[in-house]
Each structure stands twice: as structure tokens, then as C-alpha cells.
Write a protein that holds these residues in place. Structure first.
Motif, PDB file in Angstrom:
ATOM      1  N   PRO A 283      97.600   6.435  82.689  1.00 28.68           N
ATOM      2  CA  PRO A 283      97.199   7.645  81.974  1.00 28.68           C
ATOM      3  C   PRO A 283      96.137   7.375  80.914  1.00 28.68           C
ATOM      4  CG  PRO A 283      99.577   7.569  82.207  1.00 28.68           C
ATOM      5  CD  PRO A 283      99.051   6.233  82.667  1.00 28.68           C
ATOM      6  N   SER A 284      96.276   6.243  80.210  1.00 21.89           N
ATOM      7  CA  SER A 284      95.306   5.836  79.193  1.00 21.89           C
ATOM      8  C   SER A 284      95.519   4.349  78.934  1.00 21.89           C
ATOM      9  CB  SER A 284      95.507   6.629  77.897  1.00 21.89           C
ATOM     10  OG  SER A 284      94.661   6.144  76.868  1.00 21.89           O
ATOM     11  N   PRO A 285      94.551   3.508  79.263  1.00 27.04           N
ATOM     12  CA  PRO A 285      94.777   2.055  79.247  1.00 27.04           C
ATOM     13  C   PRO A 285      95.225   1.496  77.910  1.00 27.04           C
ATOM     14  CG  PRO A 285      92.725   2.585  80.370  1.00 27.04           C
ATOM     15  CD  PRO A 285      93.209   3.855  79.740  1.00 27.04           C
TER      16      PRO A 285
ATOM     17  N   PHE B   7      91.939  10.027  78.758  1.00 25.19           N
ATOM     18  CA  PHE B   7      93.189  10.456  79.383  1.00 25.19           C
ATOM     19  C   PHE B   7      92.962  10.922  80.815  1.00 25.19           C
ATOM     20  CE2 PHE B   7      97.196  12.873  79.757  1.00 25.19           C
ATOM     21  CZ  PHE B   7      98.070  11.874  79.356  1.00 25.19           C
ATOM     22  N   GLY B   8      93.774  10.377  81.724  1.00 23.13           N
ATOM     23  CA  GLY B   8      93.576  10.585  83.145  1.00 23.13           C
ATOM     24  C   GLY B   8      93.799  12.012  83.608  1.00 23.13           C
ATOM     25  N   TRP B   9      94.933  12.622  83.221  1.00 19.47           N
ATOM     26  CA  TRP B   9      95.157  13.945  83.795  1.00 19.47           C
ATOM     27  C   TRP B   9      94.298  15.006  83.152  1.00 19.47           C
ATOM     28  CZ3 TRP B   9     101.010  14.429  82.344  1.00 19.47           C
ATOM     29  CH2 TRP B   9     101.211  15.319  81.295  1.00 19.47           C
ATOM     30  N   SER B  10      93.875  14.800  81.914  1.00 16.30           N
ATOM     31  CA  SER B  10      92.880  15.721  81.351  1.00 16.30           C
ATOM     32  C   SER B  10      91.616  15.671  82.187  1.00 16.30           C
ATOM     33  CB  SER B  10      92.577  15.356  79.894  1.00 16.30           C
ATOM     34  OG  SER B  10      93.708  15.542  79.071  1.00 16.30           O
ATOM     35  N   SER B  11      91.243  14.466  82.599  1.00 16.86           N
ATOM     36  CA  SER B  11      90.077  14.310  83.459  1.00 16.86           C
ATOM     37  C   SER B  11      90.285  15.013  84.795  1.00 16.86           C
ATOM     38  CB  SER B  11      89.799  12.820  83.695  1.00 16.86           C
ATOM     39  OG  SER B  11      89.570  12.145  82.471  1.00 16.86           O
TER      40      SER B  11
ATOM     41  N   TRP C  71     104.439  12.230  86.914  1.00 18.12           N
ATOM     42  CA  TRP C  71     103.590  13.383  87.248  1.00 18.12           C
ATOM     43  C   TRP C  71     102.140  13.126  86.929  1.00 18.12           C
ATOM     44  CZ3 TRP C  71     104.176  18.484  84.013  1.00 18.12           C
ATOM     45  CH2 TRP C  71     104.270  18.205  82.640  1.00 18.12           C
ATOM     46  N   ASP C  72     101.851  12.188  86.028  1.00 18.45           N
ATOM     47  CA  ASP C  72     100.458  11.769  85.843  1.00 18.45           C
ATOM     48  C   ASP C  72      99.877  11.295  87.173  1.00 18.45           C
ATOM     49  OD1 ASP C  72     100.025  11.089  82.535  1.00 18.45           O
ATOM     50  OD2 ASP C  72     102.067  11.204  83.297  1.00 18.45           O
ATOM     51  N   SER C  73     100.666  10.499  87.901  1.00 16.51           N
ATOM     52  CA  SER C  73     100.183   9.950  89.164  1.00 16.51           C
ATOM     53  C   SER C  73      99.902  11.045  90.182  1.00 16.51           C
ATOM     54  CB  SER C  73     101.208   8.963  89.728  1.00 16.51           C
ATOM     55  OG  SER C  73     101.297   7.823  88.891  1.00 16.51           O
ATOM     56  N   ALA C  74     100.721  12.096  90.166  1.00 12.97           N
ATOM     57  CA  ALA C  74     100.458  13.223  91.065  1.00 12.97           C
ATOM     58  C   ALA C  74      99.114  13.858  90.757  1.00 12.97           C
ATOM     59  CB  ALA C  74     101.576  14.259  90.934  1.00 12.97           C
ATOM     60  N   PHE C  75      98.814  14.016  89.485  1.00  9.99           N
ATOM     61  CA  PHE C  75      97.552  14.644  89.094  1.00  9.99           C
ATOM     62  C   PHE C  75      96.371  13.709  89.357  1.00  9.99           C
ATOM     63  CE2 PHE C  75     100.456  16.756  85.743  1.00  9.99           C
ATOM     64  CZ  PHE C  75     100.924  17.665  86.684  1.00  9.99           C
ATOM     65  N   HIS C  76      96.585  12.407  89.157  1.00  8.89           N
ATOM     66  CA  HIS C  76      95.529  11.440  89.486  1.00  8.89           C
ATOM     67  C   HIS C  76      95.249  11.435  90.994  1.00  8.89           C
ATOM     68  CE1 HIS C  76      96.892   9.036  85.672  1.00  8.89           C
ATOM     69  NE2 HIS C  76      96.163  10.110  85.363  1.00  8.89           N
ATOM     70  N   THR C  77      96.303  11.571  91.790  1.00 14.75           N
ATOM     71  CA  THR C  77      96.140  11.648  93.239  1.00 14.75           C
ATOM     72  C   THR C  77      95.219  12.801  93.623  1.00 14.75           C
ATOM     73  OG1 THR C  77      98.283  10.650  93.738  1.00 14.75           O
ATOM     74  CG2 THR C  77      97.359  12.114  95.415  1.00 14.75           C
TER      75      THR C  77
ATOM     76  N   GLU D  95      78.798  21.313  82.381  1.00 13.84           N
ATOM     77  CA  GLU D  95      79.864  21.059  83.357  1.00 13.84           C
ATOM     78  C   GLU D  95      79.620  19.758  84.114  1.00 13.84           C
ATOM     79  OE1 GLU D  95      80.869  25.788  84.206  1.00 13.84           O
ATOM     80  OE2 GLU D  95      79.383  24.719  85.420  1.00 13.84           O
ATOM     81  N   ARG D  96      78.367  19.498  84.449  1.00 15.83           N
ATOM     82  CA  ARG D  96      78.064  18.238  85.142  1.00 15.83           C
ATOM     83  C   ARG D  96      78.383  17.048  84.256  1.00 15.83           C
ATOM     84  NH1 ARG D  96      72.414  19.033  88.590  1.00 15.83           N
ATOM     85  NH2 ARG D  96      73.138  20.794  89.857  1.00 15.83           N
ATOM     86  N   ALA D  97      78.075  17.165  82.991  1.00 13.89           N
ATOM     87  CA  ALA D  97      78.382  16.076  82.066  1.00 13.89           C
ATOM     88  C   ALA D  97      79.892  15.843  81.987  1.00 13.89           C
ATOM     89  CB  ALA D  97      77.816  16.389  80.686  1.00 13.89           C
ATOM     90  N   LEU D  98      80.662  16.919  81.957  1.00 12.58           N
ATOM     91  CA  LEU D  98      82.120  16.791  81.918  1.00 12.58           C
ATOM     92  C   LEU D  98      82.648  16.173  83.202  1.00 12.58           C
ATOM     93  CD1 LEU D  98      83.496  20.053  80.230  1.00 12.58           C
ATOM     94  CD2 LEU D  98      83.803  17.697  79.454  1.00 12.58           C
ATOM     95  N   ILE D  99      82.110  16.599  84.333  1.00 10.13           N
ATOM     96  CA  ILE D  99      82.543  16.034  85.612  1.00 10.13           C
ATOM     97  C   ILE D  99      82.290  14.531  85.625  1.00 10.13           C
ATOM     98  CG2 ILE D  99      82.028  15.950  88.092  1.00 10.13           C
ATOM     99  CD1 ILE D  99      81.401  19.010  87.859  1.00 10.13           C
ATOM    100  N   GLU D 100      81.118  14.130  85.197  1.00 13.54           N
ATOM    101  CA  GLU D 100      80.775  12.703  85.195  1.00 13.54           C
ATOM    102  C   GLU D 100      81.684  11.920  84.256  1.00 13.54           C
ATOM    103  OE1 GLU D 100      76.636  12.914  84.247  1.00 13.54           O
ATOM    104  OE2 GLU D 100      76.151  13.885  86.168  1.00 13.54           O
ATOM    105  N   ARG D 101      81.953  12.476  83.085  1.00  9.87           N
ATOM    106  CA  ARG D 101      82.862  11.810  82.146  1.00  9.87           C
ATOM    107  C   ARG D 101      84.262  11.701  82.732  1.00  9.87           C
ATOM    108  NH1 ARG D 101      82.616  15.108  76.769  1.00  9.87           N
ATOM    109  NH2 ARG D 101      84.262  13.628  76.203  1.00  9.87           N
ATOM    110  N   ALA D 102      84.705  12.750  83.399  1.00  3.39           N
ATOM    111  CA  ALA D 102      86.048  12.753  83.983  1.00  3.39           C
ATOM    112  C   ALA D 102      86.177  11.688  85.067  1.00  3.39           C
ATOM    113  CB  ALA D 102      86.368  14.134  84.543  1.00  3.39           C
ATOM    114  N   VAL D 103      85.192  11.629  85.948  1.00  4.22           N
ATOM    115  CA  VAL D 103      85.236  10.647  87.038  1.00  4.22           C
ATOM    116  C   VAL D 103      85.190   9.228  86.476  1.00  4.22           C
ATOM    117  CG1 VAL D 103      84.034   9.779  89.077  1.00  4.22           C
ATOM    118  CG2 VAL D 103      84.253  12.247  88.710  1.00  4.22           C
ATOM    119  N   ASN D 104      84.324   8.989  85.511  1.00  2.00           N
ATOM    120  CA  ASN D 104      84.234   7.662  84.904  1.00  2.00           C
ATOM    121  C   ASN D 104      85.533   7.279  84.212  1.00  2.00           C
ATOM    122  OD1 ASN D 104      81.593   7.229  85.757  1.00  2.00           O
ATOM    123  ND2 ASN D 104      80.697   8.117  83.900  1.00  2.00           N
TER     124      ASN D 104
END
Length: 386
Positions: free
Chosen positions: A52-54, A364-368, A63-69, A17-26
Motif C-alpha cells: 500500500p505504501s512502502p 498510496f497504492g489504492w488512492s492511485s 482489500w488493498d490488493s484487490a484494488f491494486h489488481t 488528468e494526464r499528470a494524475l494518471i502518470e503519477r498514479a501509474v508510477n
């Protein structure tokens, strides 16, 4: 980035889970579209937009922006607020929010996206309270709410219009012929609106506007009554989209069917029916597909026609938590997080709901964002049980 101190449950998590959190934040930080040096006409000005994905999506989506917020509220509140400010910068005078603002300045207003901005701002404020931002956002949200009530409400319920794209489920089985989206009361649309009212009541209360808060609460209660009385199919024992032109349910079950649980609108008996569906391999277990496994048009890897998307998976799981089945919610959380963990190269847009293979856009941003929320809610719920 001091993730351990900024993300509330990090220290409780296991190594995966920590690895996933770090990947998501990055991933979220890596998706920031920074203003080019010397570019004075940059469309987002000095705001830090999150794509959402560069490599795939050049711009800011609604709605991506809402989830990124929501996600960035743990780590950098200015960047979190920038996602909303960008959308409000381009808001039309009638209150409509763009579907997308591209980096070249072009916008799409032919349709919008599900009304989740107020919910996101409420959730963000619960993470990092900021009265000044609520004061700024409130008139924008009121204007947008007026647009939805004027353009997407027929006096009975709300519906999406124009295109499947407005639902955010771009090629979904839900609105295949004969159940055209403009002829259907969509379960998720009405539940998002119920949460819109709940969020507006929350913000009005924080801004010391009790009469307005009471009005929003009353509207929410009326809408919840209609969701339960109109959008539950006794034949399917499930919440279901209703075709008001054909005067019948679509009988196409999806994670949208769990939205009344997510927004705390479901009657207890109806919620239990949905929980039974979540346990059933014929419907949504184990991978929470975007159309039930037993639907003849289900495809495990085809965009919105059967894969697992993390936003709809989160809504489903959180709905199950809301009605007290923490064990099932934890089990489904593990299933979804395992999909993410097994794809070491990237966090993907969506996942095959049988194999867990990552699909669509990478980074992908909202998956993160929903990796973070799934983990947080798992530990928060378990803490509350102690």
C-alpha cells in the motif's frame, strides 16, 4: 510504460488528468516489493507484491490488493494476478483470507477485510479476459464465499465481526458505542456480498457452469431484497447501518450509505434520496467525507472519522452514475481529483474533506488505483451519453 495505449481514456484527458494518471501509474510500480537478490526464502516467492505504501506498510493487505489488481490489469496482467495469488497462497483451509501478509511472513487472521476479491477479479477480467486465471481463482473464491456465509451470516444479513478493523474503516464513527460493529448489519458489508454473488455468477458463466451461476444470481436477488427492506431508514431517508441488538438504526450516515447504488441494489426512489444527500453540504458535498459533515463526531482530518478516502469516494460517485446523475458524478469527481492534484509532492492515503490537504501515508497504492478508475468512469459515462 506506454500509458497512452494501455489506459483506455488517456488520449481524451486534459493535462491535469494526464499528470494524475502518470503519477498514479508510477506510484503503483514504485510500490512493488521485489524479491531481494539471492533471497531464496522470500515470503512472496517469485510474485511481485504491491505494498500500500512502502515506507508505511510492509506487506500485502487484503482489500488493498484487490484494488491494486484492478489498476494493474490495464498495464501488466501478471502483476495484477500476482496480488490475488499471494492472498490465495496464504488462504486458510476453511476459506478465510488473511487481513495482511507481512514481508517477514507473519499473517493476521484474527479478522479479515471486506469481501471485494471476487468483484476485483470480475472487473480485471472485463479489462483483460483470462479464462485460465478464472479457472484458478474460482475454487479459492468459492471457499472464501463459504467462509463468509458460515461465519458472517446469521440467516438474515451479513455483518462484520471482532473489530472495526474488519470493516477496513479502522476507527470509524459508524461503529462507536453503543453501535458495536459485531451488533450491526453494515450496509457496505451486505452490498459487497451482493457484488460477491454477482461476480461469482459472472465467473461461473464464463466457466460454463450455468447452474452455479443461477444459484449465485438467486442468492444475490434475495440479499438485495433484504438490503432494501431492512437497511433503509425512513427517518433518515437513507440507507443506514442497523443495530440488530438494540433494534434500531445507527443514524450515522457515511459513504457506505451509497453502496446499494454502487452494487445496483437500490430501489429508484431510495437511490434518489441518496442522490439528494450527495448534493447537500450538510451531508456529503463537496468532499465526500467518511462520516456526514453534520455528524457531531465529524473531523475533517482524522483518519476514518471525516476525511475523504478515494475508495469510498469512488463507490459513492459510481453509485450516483449508476442511477443516471452524470452531472453530479462529474462534479464530485472533479472535487476529489482536485484534492489529489493540489498535493504535488505525493498521492496520499486520504485527504482532508474540507481543505483537500493530503494526509496519512504517502505514495498510496489504492488512492492511485481509484484516481485511474474515477477518470476512466468519467470519460466512459460521457461517451455513453453521446
Amino acid at each position: 510504460m506506454d500509458i497512452e495505449n494501455k489506459f483506455p481514456v488517456y488520449s481524451k484527458c486534459n493535462s491535469n488528468e494526464r499528470a494524475l494518471i502518470e503519477r498514479a501509474v508510477n506510484t503503483l510500480y514504485g510500490n512493488i516489493i521485489n524479491k531481494p537478490s539471492g533471497d531464496e526464502i522470500f515470503v512472496f516467492k517469485n510474485r511481485k507484491a504491491i505494498s500500500p505504501s512502502p515506507r508505511t506498510y510492509q506487506g500485502v493487505w487484503n482489500w488493498d490488493s484487490a484494488f491494486h489488481t484492478l489498476a494493474m490489469s490495464y498495464f501488466d496482467i501478471e502483476i495484477a494476478h500476482d496480488q490475488m495469488k499471494i492472498l490465495f497462497d496464504f488462504q486458510k483451509p476453511d476459506g478465510q483470507i488473511a487481513d495482511v501478509v507481512y514481508t517477514n511472513g507473519k499473517t493476521v487472521f484474527r479478522f479479515t477485510k471486506p469481501p471485494v476479491l471476487a468483484w476485483s477479479i470480475m472487473k480485471s477480467d472485463l479489462i483483460y479476459p483470462d479464462l485460465s486465471f478464472l479457472e484458478y481463482a474460482y475454487p479459492h473464491l468459492k471457499s472464501n464465499l463459504s467462509w463468509w456465509e458460515t461465519n458472517r451470516f446469521d440467516g438474515t444479513l451479513f455483518s462484520y465481526k471482532v473489530s472495526k478493523m474488519e470493516s477496513g474503516w479502522d476507527n470509524t464513527v459508524r461503529f462507536d458505542f453503543p453501535h458495536l460493529i459485531q451488533n450491526c448489519y453494515a450496509v457496505d458489508c451486505n452490498c459487497f456480498m451482493a457484488d460477491f454473488y454477482r461476480a461469482m455468477a459472472y465467473i461461473a458463466d464464463k466457466l460454463k457452469k450455468p447452474e452455479e451461476a443461477a444459484l449465485y444470481t438467486k442468492k444475490r436477488e434475495k440479499l438485495i431484497y433484504k438490503i432494501n427492506s431492512i437497511l433503509f431508514s425512513e427517518k433518515d431517508k437513507s440507507y443506514c447501518d442497523y443495530n440488530f441488538k438494540l433494534k434500531r438504526f445507527t443514524h450515522r450516515l457515511s459513504p457506505a450509505s451509497f453502496m446499494p447504488l454502487f452494487c445496483l441494489a437500490a430501489d429508484k426512489e431510495k437511490a434518489q434520496c441518496m442522490i439528494e444527500k450527495a448534493k447537500d453540504p450538510n451531508y456529503f458535498y463537496p468532499g465526500i467525507p467518511t462520516i456526514s459533515y453534520n455528524n457531531k463526531r465529524y473531523n475533517s482530518s482524522k483518519y476514518w472519522r471525516g476525511p475523504c478516502w478515494l475508495n469510498t469516494a469512488y463507490f459513492t460517485i459510481q453509485g450516483i452514475r449508476n442511477y443516471g446523475n452524470f452531472a453530479l458524478a462529474d462534479e464530485l469527481t472533479e472535487n476529489v481529483l482536485n484534492f489529489c492534484s493540489q498535493n504535488k509532492d505525493s498521492i496520499y492515503e486520504y485527504y482532508d474533506s474540507k481543505s483537500g490537504k493530503g494526509l496519512g501515508a504517502k505514495d498510496f497504492g489504492w488512492s492511485s488505483a481509484f484516481i485511474l478508475e474515477l477518470i476512466k468512469e468519467k470519460y466512459n459515462a460521457n461517451q455513453q451519453l453521446k
